[in-house]
Design a protein around this motif. Structure first.
Motif, short mmCIF file in Angstrom:
data_model
loop_
_atom_site.label_atom_id
_atom_site.label_comp_id
_atom_site.label_asym_id
_atom_site.label_seq_id
_atom_site.Cartn_x
_atom_site.Cartn_y
_atom_site.Cartn_z
N UNK B 79 29.79 21.84 -0.04
CA UNK B 79 30.39 21.01 1.01
C UNK B 79 29.56 21.06 2.29
N UNK B 96 29.75 17.30 -1.43
CA UNK B 96 30.81 16.61 -0.69
C UNK B 96 30.45 16.63 0.78
N UNK B 97 30.66 15.52 1.45
CA UNK B 97 30.31 15.42 2.87
C UNK B 97 31.55 15.04 3.67
N UNK B 98 31.77 15.77 4.76
CA UNK B 98 32.86 15.43 5.66
C UNK B 98 32.25 15.25 7.05
N UNK B 99 32.35 14.06 7.57
CA UNK B 99 31.79 13.78 8.89
C UNK B 99 32.93 13.43 9.84
N UNK B 111 25.02 11.97 -1.32
CA UNK B 111 26.24 12.74 -1.51
C UNK B 111 26.74 12.58 -2.94
N UNK B 112 27.19 13.69 -3.51
CA UNK B 112 27.69 13.70 -4.88
C UNK B 112 27.03 14.81 -5.66
#
Lengths: 136, 165
Positions: B79, B96-99, B111-112
């Motif tokens: 992540x 997984x990317x959270x921006x 991403x993935x």
């Protein structure tokens, strides 16, 4: 003299200059470059879309939708929960949902990527300064 | 560089404010960067880049949380979280990317799960370990430096001479 109380300013996606339009208008002509602009929100609900997606409003790619286009230009942001293959140029936030599959470059003031989204390699410029640059 | 035991029992390595690190850092546990770092960081756990940190490094970790400025490539095997105060210039590969809204970023994004595999393969291909190592000179063969390699043309010439003989 034109009334100003029921007008709003939108940024023309052809020239990048703010132009006044009627509050209820769905299309207009830019006062700077005289080209036609779409003010409505665009939504791709299902199946495929191969046309150009340009609007001063918001572009939404629904969960079952698959949009393959050269460029998506949106004045008020892009929300993707389906599949989108395009270069995104947005003056609003780009939201990539959990079920989204995104391919292409992106330029936007803010990006929100939810956990589970798949982004194939693309060049991203995210930040308020990046969005002000008008490539066209 | 200090380390501190967190509630989970693992040691957290901290590069404090005002501290400077230059080089390659390999860790098993989590890490917090609040100072300046330049080089490469590899961790099996979480790497957190604080708000005031000056990070010019390639970071490879399970989880990366960015609050400050980073100039370099980021590879998060699980992540990657870019918080609202983050400013990243470099390429990103993450499972997984959270921006968060407000984060600034310029670079390539993948991403993935496949993105991580691809980035790892690319890293291996460019790492010095992947390059063919020169054989060390032995005591008997002192004149060989180990850097000598027979080229394809040499090999052909050698074959030609044996055939002629």
């Amino acid at each position: 003299m034109r009334p100003s109380f029921n007008e709003r300013d939108v940024i023309c996606y052809h020239c990048g200059v703010p132009t006044p339009v009627a509050a209820a208008a769905r299309t207009a002509s830019c006062t700077h470059c005289y080209k036609g602009i779409v003010l409505d929100d665009l939504r791709v609900r299902d199946a495929g879309w191969n046309g150009r997606l340009s609007t001063c409003g918001k572009v939404t790619i629904d969960k079952r939708a698959r949009a393959i286009t050269r460029q998506v230009v949106a004045g008020q942001g892009v929300e993707v929960t389906g599949t989108l293959e395009a270069n995104i140029e947005s003056h609003g936030p780009v939201v990539v949902g959990e079920t989204a599959h995104l391919k292409g470059d992106c330029r936007a003031p803010t990006l929100v990527v939810r956990e589970g989204a798949v982004i194939e390699s693309g060049y991203y410029c995210i930040g308020p300064a990046q969005a002000d640059k008008n490539p066209s | 560089m200090a380390s501190q035991r967190d509630n989970g029992g693992s040691e957290t390595t901290i590069i404090g404010t005002g501290a400077r690190f230059k080089g390659e850092l390999v860790l098993d546990g989590p890490m917090q960067i609040q100072g300046a770092i330049e080089g490469t960081v590899t961790s099996q756990s979480q790497v957190q880049i604080g708000r005031g940190a000056q990070c010019r490094a390639t970071i490879d970790a399970a989880t990366i949380v960015v609050d400050g400025a980073v100039e370099g490539d980021l590879l998060a095997r699980e992540r990657l979280q870019l918080n609202s105060t983050s400013n990243v210039t470099g390429d990103i590969a993450a499972a997984a990317l959270i921006v968060a809204e407000g984060a600034t970023f310029v670079g390539r994004v993948s991403v993935g799960p496949e993105a991580v595999i691809g980035a790892q393969q690319k890293q291996r291909a460019y790492s010095p370990a992947a390059e063919p190592k020169a054989t060390p000179a032995t005591g008997n063969d002192w004149s060989r430096t180990g850097n000598e390699q027979t080229t394809s043309t040499d090999w052909l010439a050698a074959n030609a001479t044996t055939e002629a003989a």
